[in-house]
Design a protein around this motif. Structure first.
Motif, PDB file in Angstrom:
ATOM      1  N   GLY A 157     -10.531  -1.391   1.332  1.00  0.00           N
ATOM      2  CA  GLY A 157     -10.250  -1.023  -0.053  1.00  0.00           C
ATOM      3  C   GLY A 157      -9.034  -1.752  -0.596  1.00  0.00           C
ATOM      4  O   GLY A 157      -9.028  -2.227  -1.741  1.00  0.00           O
ATOM      5  N   TYR A 158      -7.988  -1.851   0.209  1.00  0.00           N
ATOM      6  CA  TYR A 158      -6.781  -2.590  -0.159  1.00  0.00           C
ATOM      7  C   TYR A 158      -7.119  -4.056  -0.410  1.00  0.00           C
ATOM      8  O   TYR A 158      -6.710  -4.657  -1.408  1.00  0.00           O
ATOM      9  CB  TYR A 158      -5.774  -2.430   0.977  1.00  0.00           C
ATOM     10  CG  TYR A 158      -4.384  -2.973   0.731  1.00  0.00           C
ATOM     11  CD1 TYR A 158      -3.912  -3.295  -0.544  1.00  0.00           C
ATOM     12  CD2 TYR A 158      -3.517  -3.143   1.813  1.00  0.00           C
ATOM     13  CE1 TYR A 158      -2.625  -3.769  -0.726  1.00  0.00           C
ATOM     14  CE2 TYR A 158      -2.219  -3.614   1.636  1.00  0.00           C
ATOM     15  CZ  TYR A 158      -1.783  -3.932   0.368  1.00  0.00           C
ATOM     16  OH  TYR A 158      -0.516  -4.410   0.196  1.00  0.00           O
ATOM     17  N   ASP A 189      -9.065  -4.539  -3.677  1.00  0.00           N
ATOM     18  CA  ASP A 189      -8.214  -4.389  -4.856  1.00  0.00           C
ATOM     19  C   ASP A 189      -7.438  -5.660  -5.137  1.00  0.00           C
ATOM     20  O   ASP A 189      -7.275  -6.072  -6.288  1.00  0.00           O
ATOM     21  CB  ASP A 189      -7.250  -3.222  -4.654  1.00  0.00           C
ATOM     22  CG  ASP A 189      -7.806  -1.921  -5.192  1.00  0.00           C
ATOM     23  OD1 ASP A 189      -9.025  -1.869  -5.415  1.00  0.00           O
ATOM     24  OD2 ASP A 189      -7.034  -0.974  -5.383  1.00  0.00           O
ATOM     25  N   LEU A 232       0.854  -1.182   0.000  1.00  0.00           N
ATOM     26  CA  LEU A 232       0.000   0.000   0.000  1.00  0.00           C
ATOM     27  C   LEU A 232       0.890   1.231   0.000  1.00  0.00           C
ATOM     28  O   LEU A 232       1.547   1.539   0.995  1.00  0.00           O
ATOM     29  CB  LEU A 232      -0.912   0.000   1.229  1.00  0.00           C
ATOM     30  CG  LEU A 232      -2.049   1.015   1.235  1.00  0.00           C
ATOM     31  CD1 LEU A 232      -2.986   0.796   0.054  1.00  0.00           C
ATOM     32  CD2 LEU A 232      -2.844   0.917   2.545  1.00  0.00           C
ATOM     33  N   SER A 233       0.929   1.933  -1.149  1.00  0.00           N
ATOM     34  CA  SER A 233       1.787   3.102  -1.304  1.00  0.00           C
ATOM     35  C   SER A 233       1.050   4.362  -0.872  1.00  0.00           C
ATOM     36  O   SER A 233      -0.100   4.574  -1.264  1.00  0.00           O
ATOM     37  CB  SER A 233       2.216   3.234  -2.773  1.00  0.00           C
ATOM     38  OG  SER A 233       2.798   4.489  -3.030  1.00  0.00           O
ATOM     39  N   PRO A 234       1.674   5.216  -0.058  1.00  0.00           N
ATOM     40  CA  PRO A 234       1.029   6.481   0.328  1.00  0.00           C
ATOM     41  C   PRO A 234       0.699   7.352  -0.879  1.00  0.00           C
ATOM     42  O   PRO A 234      -0.274   8.101  -0.861  1.00  0.00           O
ATOM     43  CB  PRO A 234       2.085   7.153   1.215  1.00  0.00           C
ATOM     44  CG  PRO A 234       2.970   6.056   1.696  1.00  0.00           C
ATOM     45  CD  PRO A 234       2.992   5.046   0.581  1.00  0.00           C
ATOM     46  N   ARG A 235       1.491   7.249  -1.947  1.00  0.00           N
ATOM     47  CA  ARG A 235       1.289   8.093  -3.118  1.00  0.00           C
ATOM     48  C   ARG A 235       0.307   7.480  -4.114  1.00  0.00           C
ATOM     49  O   ARG A 235      -0.516   8.168  -4.705  1.00  0.00           O
ATOM     50  CB  ARG A 235       2.631   8.358  -3.815  1.00  0.00           C
ATOM     51  CG  ARG A 235       2.532   9.285  -5.023  1.00  0.00           C
ATOM     52  CD  ARG A 235       3.893   9.470  -5.665  1.00  0.00           C
ATOM     53  NE  ARG A 235       4.799  10.178  -4.771  1.00  0.00           N
ATOM     54  CZ  ARG A 235       4.907  11.498  -4.735  1.00  0.00           C
ATOM     55  NH1 ARG A 235       4.142  12.251  -5.503  1.00  0.00           N
ATOM     56  NH2 ARG A 235       5.748  12.076  -3.904  1.00  0.00           N
ATOM     57  N   ARG A 236       0.393   6.153  -4.304  1.00  0.00           N
ATOM     58  CA  ARG A 236      -0.385   5.527  -5.376  1.00  0.00           C
ATOM     59  C   ARG A 236      -1.443   4.545  -4.900  1.00  0.00           C
ATOM     60  O   ARG A 236      -2.148   3.963  -5.724  1.00  0.00           O
ATOM     61  CB  ARG A 236       0.578   4.809  -6.332  1.00  0.00           C
ATOM     62  CG  ARG A 236       1.515   5.753  -7.078  1.00  0.00           C
ATOM     63  CD  ARG A 236       2.456   4.983  -7.966  1.00  0.00           C
ATOM     64  NE  ARG A 236       3.426   4.237  -7.178  1.00  0.00           N
ATOM     65  CZ  ARG A 236       4.193   3.267  -7.659  1.00  0.00           C
ATOM     66  NH1 ARG A 236       4.070   2.910  -8.911  1.00  0.00           N
ATOM     67  NH2 ARG A 236       5.077   2.654  -6.883  1.00  0.00           N
ATOM     68  N   GLY A 237      -1.583   4.337  -3.599  1.00  0.00           N
ATOM     69  CA  GLY A 237      -2.549   3.381  -3.102  1.00  0.00           C
ATOM     70  C   GLY A 237      -2.064   1.955  -3.310  1.00  0.00           C
ATOM     71  O   GLY A 237      -0.864   1.706  -3.428  1.00  0.00           O
ATOM     72  N   PRO A 238      -2.977   0.953  -3.367  1.00  0.00           N
ATOM     73  CA  PRO A 238      -2.564  -0.426  -3.577  1.00  0.00           C
ATOM     74  C   PRO A 238      -1.778  -0.569  -4.883  1.00  0.00           C
ATOM     75  O   PRO A 238      -2.234  -0.149  -5.937  1.00  0.00           O
ATOM     76  CB  PRO A 238      -3.899  -1.186  -3.644  1.00  0.00           C
ATOM     77  CG  PRO A 238      -4.859  -0.329  -2.884  1.00  0.00           C
ATOM     78  CD  PRO A 238      -4.433   1.084  -3.163  1.00  0.00           C
ATOM     79  N   HIS A 239      -0.603  -1.167  -4.788  1.00  0.00           N
ATOM     80  CA  HIS A 239       0.275  -1.245  -5.959  1.00  0.00           C
ATOM     81  C   HIS A 239       0.931  -2.610  -6.010  1.00  0.00           C
ATOM     82  O   HIS A 239       1.303  -3.182  -4.989  1.00  0.00           O
ATOM     83  CB  HIS A 239       1.346  -0.163  -5.902  1.00  0.00           C
ATOM     84  CG  HIS A 239       2.216  -0.120  -7.123  1.00  0.00           C
ATOM     85  ND1 HIS A 239       1.762   0.319  -8.346  1.00  0.00           N
ATOM     86  CD2 HIS A 239       3.512  -0.477  -7.309  1.00  0.00           C
ATOM     87  CE1 HIS A 239       2.739   0.239  -9.232  1.00  0.00           C
ATOM     88  NE2 HIS A 239       3.809  -0.247  -8.626  1.00  0.00           N
ATOM     89  N   ASP A 277      -7.745  -2.766   5.970  1.00  0.00           N
ATOM     90  CA  ASP A 277      -8.097  -1.747   4.980  1.00  0.00           C
ATOM     91  C   ASP A 277      -8.936  -2.423   3.904  1.00  0.00           C
ATOM     92  O   ASP A 277      -8.411  -3.122   3.039  1.00  0.00           O
ATOM     93  CB  ASP A 277      -6.821  -1.139   4.378  1.00  0.00           C
ATOM     94  CG  ASP A 277      -7.103   0.054   3.473  1.00  0.00           C
ATOM     95  OD1 ASP A 277      -8.091  -0.001   2.707  1.00  0.00           O
ATOM     96  OD2 ASP A 277      -6.327   1.025   3.509  1.00  0.00           O
TER      97      ASP A 277
END
Length: 370
Positions: free
Chosen positions: A229-230, A233, A139-146, A227
């Motif tokens: 949402g994570y 995804d 889970l990236s702070p900038r891009r969300g789940p990656h 989370d």
């Protein structure tokens, strides 16, 4: 010339909001904000984006005819803002990877420009027989789940089978030979002391199953089940067209707190969501397996985790007994009467001695032999 008299660019003029900047903002942050202008104003209401994990050397990712408006480079990231007839493009790069986003006057144009920028940009390493492709989620702070992919080395089962005591070796060999139509439970549980080879077995499992199963490792499992949402995804994300119908194995390492007996009280909804993913509504219609490694004893695990029918395999991975350890190492010195873990044997082979081997009470520095 005074900054107040600098002629603003078209991208600046189209930004329908006022920005408040401080010394924590970087030039790349300004580029990101300018890029959103035409999309926010509705001038270019369509957006398309794509991530490229490994960009081929020398590529700018700019389509033909694009004019660079801004370019910024920070310590760990660069950002390039460009425009063309009816579109605006943002290329964000880090290490060897990149995110490419296009806004345009039509969806067809956005898709076309994105293809011109990113099609064929992925640098695929030459596949090696001993390597297997593994995904890594975070889970990236900038891009969300990656998700990113890497080629990892993995031995064959014949090569690593001597690393395990006889009953464990027999159980793992059966698991290596499992076919999709033979899957009953959705949970794969490897438990036992640190340093006994649980991670090594999972790498070889990924190689043994690579024709029908994609293996993904979740780097932050403590966040995954807290989370929603994570979790959605990862569990229900878009199908990979090329791999449609393939199974996926999600690996969660060192999840002691999630599955121990008191987890229902300490982990809240996390345990329930794990179980729902394996055999509840969330997992229905999805070819998803969940692999969990833990240092917990079987008696300390939550009964819902180990109930009959839930586990495809439940294997306790322990140290080699003295006879097996001596056979593995080729000598007796350094091996106690109770045998040795795989990590201890590798330490003895390297000549570092038992003093440098992690204790059974701690997983620290257990390396690749967890």
């Amino acid at each position: 010339m005074c900054a107040d008299h600098v002629q603003p660019s078209a991208a600046e003029e189209s930004l329908p909001i006022r920005l408040n900047m401080d010394d924590s903002d970087s030039p790349s942050d300004v580029v990101d904000a300018l890029f959103l202008g035409r999309f926010a104003s509705g001038e270019q209401p369509y957006a398309r984006s794509r991530s490229v994990d490994r960009v081929k050397s020398g590529l700018t990712l700019l389509p033909p005819g694009a004019k660079v408006l801004r370019s910024a480079r920070d310590e760990d990231r660069s950002a390039t803002l460009a425009e063309g007839d009816g579109f605006t493009l943002l290329v964000s790069r880090w290490n060897r990877g990149a995110d490419v986003t296009v806004t345009a006057t039509t969806d067809e144009l956005a898709q076309k420009v994105l293809g011109q920028s990113a099609d064929g940009a992925e640098d695929e390493p030459e596949p090696q027989p001993e390597n297997v492709s593994m995904g890594f989620w975070y889970l990236s702070p900038r891009r969300g789940p990656h998700r990113t992919t890497r080629q990892i080395s993995a031995g064959t089962w014949d090569e690593i089978s001597p690393n395990y005591t006889a009953p464990v070796s027999e159980a793992l060999e059966r698991l290596m030979k499992v076919a999709p139509e033979e899957i009953s439970g959705r949970l794969l549980l490897l438990h036992g002391p640190p340093g006994t080879g649980k991670t090594s077995a999972l790498r070889t499992l990924a190689r043994s199953w690579r024709d029908w199963c994609q293996v993904d490792c979740v780097l932050d499992p403590e966040r995954l089940f807290n989370d929603i949402g994570y979790l959605m995804d990862i569990a229900i994300g878009e199908d990979d067209v090329a791999g449609k119908g393939r199974w996926r194995l999600l690996l969660l390492e060192d999840c002691d707190e999630l599955i121990r007996g008191e987890a229902k009280h300490t982990a809240g909804q996390a345990l329930s969501r794990l179980l729902n993913l394996t055999d509840g509504l969330l997992g229905q219609g999805r070819n998803v397996l969940v692999g969990v490694t833990t240092n917990e004893d079987l008696e300390r695990m939550h009964p819902a985790v180990v109930r009959p029918g839930r586990c495809l395999a439940r294997i306790e991975v322990g140290p080699l007994n003295r006879t097996e350890a001596v056979r593995w190492l080729g000598r007796e010195d350094g091996i106690g009467r109770d045998g040795a873990t795989l990590a201890e044997l590798y330490a003895l082979r390297r000549g570092t001695g038992p003093a440098s081997v992690p204790s059974q009470d701690s997983g620290a520095d257990a390396g690749l032999y967890l």
